[in-house]
Design an enzyme around this catalytic site. Structure first.
Site, mmCIF file in Angstrom:
data_model
loop_
_atom_site.group_PDB
_atom_site.id
_atom_site.type_symbol
_atom_site.label_atom_id
_atom_site.label_comp_id
_atom_site.label_asym_id
_atom_site.label_seq_id
_atom_site.Cartn_x
_atom_site.Cartn_y
_atom_site.Cartn_z
ATOM 1 N N ASP A 93 -11.170 -0.140 16.700
ATOM 2 C CA ASP A 93 -10.989 1.227 17.181
ATOM 3 C C ASP A 93 -11.905 1.436 18.383
ATOM 4 O O ASP A 93 -12.834 0.674 18.630
ATOM 5 C CB ASP A 93 -11.295 2.221 16.067
ATOM 6 C CG ASP A 93 -10.720 3.599 16.344
ATOM 7 O OD1 ASP A 93 -10.039 3.758 17.371
ATOM 8 O OD2 ASP A 93 -10.967 4.512 15.536
ATOM 9 N N ASP A 128 -8.061 7.689 22.857
ATOM 10 C CA ASP A 128 -7.134 8.816 22.817
ATOM 11 C C ASP A 128 -7.889 10.070 22.387
ATOM 12 O O ASP A 128 -9.067 10.014 22.018
ATOM 13 C CB ASP A 128 -5.982 8.518 21.856
ATOM 14 C CG ASP A 128 -6.475 8.229 20.445
ATOM 15 O OD1 ASP A 128 -7.405 7.409 20.304
ATOM 16 O OD2 ASP A 128 -5.954 8.824 19.475
ATOM 17 N N ALA A 196 -4.832 11.372 13.937
ATOM 18 C CA ALA A 196 -5.297 12.720 13.556
ATOM 19 C C ALA A 196 -4.543 13.295 12.363
ATOM 20 O O ALA A 196 -4.287 14.493 12.307
ATOM 21 C CB ALA A 196 -5.203 13.662 14.754
ATOM 22 N N CYS A 279 -6.680 0.439 -16.163
ATOM 23 C CA CYS A 279 -6.412 -0.617 -15.200
ATOM 24 C C CYS A 279 -6.843 -1.938 -15.812
ATOM 25 O O CYS A 279 -7.774 -1.979 -16.628
ATOM 26 C CB CYS A 279 -7.185 -0.332 -13.899
ATOM 27 S SG CYS A 279 -7.105 -1.644 -12.662
ATOM 28 N N CYS A 281 -7.417 -4.761 -13.698
ATOM 29 C CA CYS A 281 -7.905 -5.617 -12.621
ATOM 30 C C CYS A 281 -9.147 -6.355 -13.112
ATOM 31 O O CYS A 281 -9.713 -6.017 -14.161
ATOM 32 C CB CYS A 281 -8.197 -4.792 -11.373
ATOM 33 S SG CYS A 281 -9.739 -3.840 -11.434
ATOM 34 N N CYS A 284 -12.034 -4.045 -14.158
ATOM 35 C CA CYS A 284 -11.836 -3.182 -15.322
ATOM 36 C C CYS A 284 -11.594 -3.964 -16.605
ATOM 37 O O CYS A 284 -11.929 -3.493 -17.701
ATOM 38 C CB CYS A 284 -10.659 -2.242 -15.063
ATOM 39 S SG CYS A 284 -10.884 -1.165 -13.631
#
Length: 496
Positions: A93, A128, A196, A279, A281, A284
């Site tokens: 960015d 921008d 934005a 969860c 994963c 977890c």
């Protein structure tokens, strides 16, 4: 044509694509998640993002590196690939976020683009002007002109093989977003971030977010890869993909972890409020909320961030599979029911069903009717448009929810929400619809709209609708001159 982006599969405006990033020497499959890396606060290392999560692309802030006493010279001498130990694509960015937060930055447009080139960025960004929601049209238009000028100027900067973003601004004004997108697409720049929109997402203003994205899409060609800046929460991935977005950057995985927040596809929980993890994963599956709370702060934050990444990447894979199978709308409708604001976003998307129909595949695997919103899907619109072009054989035609009748020249089936179905199409997608027996009122009303389209296209034909318990609201929508025959006692309609 932008040869860097190729679409492989599509469902509605959602698509699976391949984004070629020449400077990185890689091709990124989209939709893709770009974890945000702050060089000073690496909650999860880029190498770990690649090895443990399969990250193909990430994003870091070129302006922070430009201003950093610790990392500026290392970035210039080593390059981002080595600095971050990451073999995928890296986007940078320009400082526009800092501009929106603090009102000014100390770098010029060409200078920051050249810096991004010099540190080895694979996809760079000009400066921008991120115009927030709630400003006047005059201000938004004025700031958009500055952004357009900077995109034009970016075309003349020598960036080598680095791809360049062309941000699309315009606040919440659809006309400005479409104009911005059309201008950006007319440049030689490569990737098209819709900017934005973070205030909209933070405020759960998903309908406005969809309107902004759809306006931008109207100004872009199909070969334009679209990046939704700041769209890091997994609960809205399905909606954003269905609206036509291909890339998402997320700092949420780390920021939320720092605040003790736990992401799910249904929203956000606080670790302190959890007794069980919903969860499985790796984070977890091996721990309970209590054991995670007991860890030192830095370790707890890292593990929460890892969970947040696991749930985000899993949801993105789920969305991709839905696109591949042609059931993205079914997934989106299920996800939308997680939050009222998501329902608003889904309905805003369906408001643009005419445009969605033009890009939606004609044939898919299945059509599941899940609520009255299903009656507004592009497949229903396409069928109604076909009915408006069909000619009917015979002077007297029965449109029946029951059996044929020899008193009529021809019988067509009534199939809510589609309405009349020609006999030859009854076994084709989407008319093989799966729907509940207790159909809501909207499904019957959509079927009545289909009858109206067919009757309008065949003004000399006498139509009779033989229905089984249609609600009065649907009967009232039938055109004058269409006879109505009830086949039995009215069914119960829970939403009347």
């Amino acid at each position: 044509m932008r040869e860097i982006f190729e679409i492989r599969d599509a469902d509605g405006a959602g698509r699976i694509g391949e984004l070629t990033v020449p400077r990185a020497g890689v091709t990124v499959e989209t939709p893709a998640l770009l974890p945000v890396i702050n060089p000073h606060l690496r909650t999860v290392e880029p190498a770990t993002l690649e090895s443990a999560f399969g990250a193909e692309i990430l994003i870091t802030n070129g302006y922070i590196l430009y201003k950093s006493k610790e990392f500026r010279e290392r970035a210039l001498s080593e390059g981002l690939d080595e600095l971050y130990d990451f073999s995928g694509a890296i986007m940078t960015d320009s400082g526009s976020f800092q501009l929106s937060e603090y009102g000014e930055i100390t770098v010029r447009n060409a200078e920051i683009l050249e810096f991004q080139r010099d540190i080895g960025s694979h996809i760079g960004t000009p400066i921008d002007i991120p115009t927030p929601p709630g400003v006047s049209h005059e201000r938004a238009e004025s700031e958009l002109e500055t952004t357009k000028a900077r995109l034009d100027a970016a075309e003349s900067v020598d960036v080598g093989e680095m791809l360049v973003n062309a941000p699309i601004q315009g606040s919440t004004y659809p006309d400005l977003r479409e104009s911005a997108a059309s201008h950006a697409y007319g440049t030689s720049l490569d990737v098209f971030p819709v900017g934005a929109v973070v205030p909209l997402m933070n405020g759960y203003r998903y309908a406005e977010m969809v309107d902004v994205v759809r306006a931008a899409k109207r100004g872009l060609g199909a070969d334009a890869p679209v990046h939704l800046f700041g769209a890091g929460h997994p609960m809205m991935f399905a909606l954003a993909v269905a609206a036509g977005c291909d890339l998402f950057d997320s700092a949420a995985y780390a920021l939320y972890a720092r605040d003790g927040r736990y992401l799910t596809v249904a929203g956000t929980d606080h670790l302190d409020d959890l007794d069980y993890f919903p969860c499985s994963c790796p984070v977890c599956a091996d721990r309970t909320p209590e054991t995670l709370r007991s860890l030192p702060a830095a370790r707890r934050e890292e593990l929460l961030a890892r969970h947040n990444l696991h749930v985000s990447y899993r949801e993105l894979r789920t969305v991709k599979q839905a696109v591949r199978e042609g059931n993205l709308f079914e997934l989106l409708e299920r996800r939308a029911r997680n939050h009222p604001a998501m329902v608003d976003g889904y309905r805003a998307l369906l408001d643009d069903s005419a445009a969605l129909e033009r890009v939606d595949p004609v044939s898919k695997g299945s059509f599941f009717y899940l609520s009255t919103d299903s009656a507004r899907r592009p497949e229903v619109r396409r069928h109604h448009d076909r009915l408006g072009r069909l000619s009917v054989d015979g002077d007297r035609v029965l449109l029946s929810a029951g059996d044929d009748n020899s008193r009529f020249d021809e019988t067509w089936r009534l199939n809510p929400p589609f309405g009349p179905v020609p006999p030859a199409l009854s076994d084709s997608y989407p008319l093989t619809i799966e729907r509940p027996e207790r159909l809501d009122r909207g499904g019957y009303e959509a079927a009545a709209a289909g009858v109206a389209r067919l009757a309008e296209a065949n003004p000399d034909t006498e139509f009779t609708v033989a229905h089984w318990g249609w609600p009065e609201s649907a009967i009232d929508r039938l055109p004058d001159g269409v006879d109505v025959l009830s086949l039995g006692a009215d069914s119960q309609h829970p939403d009347e």
